[in-house]
Design an enzyme around this catalytic site. Sequence first.
Site, mmCIF file in Angstrom:
data_model
loop_
_atom_site.group_PDB
_atom_site.id
_atom_site.type_symbol
_atom_site.label_atom_id
_atom_site.label_comp_id
_atom_site.label_asym_id
_atom_site.label_seq_id
_atom_site.Cartn_x
_atom_site.Cartn_y
_atom_site.Cartn_z
ATOM 1 N N THR A 262 63.084 97.862 71.007
ATOM 2 C CA THR A 262 64.120 98.082 70.000
ATOM 3 C C THR A 262 64.275 99.560 69.683
ATOM 4 O O THR A 262 65.366 100.022 69.341
ATOM 5 C CB THR A 262 63.759 97.300 68.719
ATOM 6 N N SER B 58 60.486 93.903 75.447
ATOM 7 C CA SER B 58 59.070 93.645 75.763
ATOM 8 C C SER B 58 58.710 92.164 75.808
ATOM 9 O O SER B 58 57.619 91.816 76.239
ATOM 10 C CB SER B 58 58.142 94.398 74.803
ATOM 11 N N THR C 63 58.259 95.872 70.006
ATOM 12 C CA THR C 63 57.240 95.370 69.069
ATOM 13 C C THR C 63 56.681 94.012 69.480
ATOM 14 O O THR C 63 55.565 93.661 69.108
ATOM 15 C CB THR C 63 57.827 95.236 67.646
ATOM 16 N N ASP C 64 57.470 93.240 70.254
ATOM 17 C CA ASP C 64 57.115 91.826 70.430
ATOM 18 C C ASP C 64 55.816 91.587 71.202
ATOM 19 O O ASP C 64 55.092 90.637 70.908
ATOM 20 C CB ASP C 64 58.277 91.076 71.105
HETATM 21 C C1 SIN Z 1 61.059 94.166 72.138
HETATM 22 O O1 SIN Z 1 59.929 93.782 71.855
HETATM 23 O O2 SIN Z 1 61.307 94.836 73.153
HETATM 24 C C2 SIN Z 1 62.220 93.807 71.265
HETATM 25 C C3 SIN Z 1 61.865 93.690 69.845
HETATM 26 C C4 SIN Z 1 61.372 94.963 69.232
HETATM 27 O O3 SIN Z 1 61.083 95.963 69.861
HETATM 28 O O4 SIN Z 1 61.262 94.943 67.977
#
Ligand code: SIN
Length: 320
Positions: free
Chosen positions: A22, A68, A101-102
């Site tokens: 993100t 991710s 983050t995922d």
């Molecule tokens: C991801 O994990 O690539 C998408 C969600 C995020 O980064 O918050």
Amino acid sequence: MTVVSVAPRADKTVVVLGTGGTMAGRAASRDDHVGYTAGEVGVDQLLAGVPDLAAWRLEAEQVAQIDSKDMGLDLWLRLLARARHHLARPEVAGVVVTHGTDTLEETAYWLHALLATDKPVVLTAAMRPATALVPDGPQNLLDAVALAGTGCVSGVVCVVAGQVMSATDVSKAHTYRTDAFSCGDAGPLGWIEAGQWRPLRANVAGGQWAQLALPEATQWPRVELVFSHAGQDGALVRALMASPSDRPAGWVVAGTGNGTIHRDLAGALQQAQAMGCRVLRATRCAQGRVLGEHAQWPTAPVASPYKARIWLMLELLAAA
Ligand code: SIN
């Protein structure tokens, strides 16, 4: 432990490895925090968007550009190789990894298990896309570079919203808030705030599997994750064990509470053990660790089932 200023250093290089997420996301409107596409803005552009980073000596490399949720062994191996390459360069003070983050906690644990280094490797992420009216990525990126460039932490850590977390304890705990990560009972390693590093405790030493010869992604032992829950009858375990092409070499069971397992799932997992499969017990609880030994169900060395899966893959490789 004393508070340290994290002023820019022109004598050391920080390498920033971009993988997407993100932080590199783009939305159609500035107030859209959820309907965006992750992994669109290049790492060079992300760095150029933070004027304060001009005071640092930076090198950027786009290792991948993904959401991710789609992370896998192929990219983990590539990222590990690039991190190893740059960490071996004497002029490099540390490495930053921009990530979604995922699955950040899984990549952090992967690097922690496989990198034997005292240099900082700092994963960072954002909950709002780069196009948001008030994105959180720029500050997180600045904090990550400051931690990597000043060497005030060692080994693999994560920084999000000023909270600096160990790879073993970090987990994503909220679906959309900018302060989305938690270390549970363990708490963070410290805080980076207003140009200062405020440490609370030292990082856990990593690199337990650093000497292991790693095969290409298609040759790794398959380890699956299964959750114990009401009505869990073990059918999923039995189905995979019956499939010669997909049969796992190991299972991690995310047990209820202190690692207890529904009796029907336990029956299926016992059959898997009888077929030579390794089974490790973790917990589906967000906090705490599984206490006590159980002869039939060995406890994973890390409470998170997602991280235990990585640990078991490495252990099976080591035993092969
Ligand atoms: C991801 O994990 O690539 C998408 C969600 C995020 O980064 O918050």
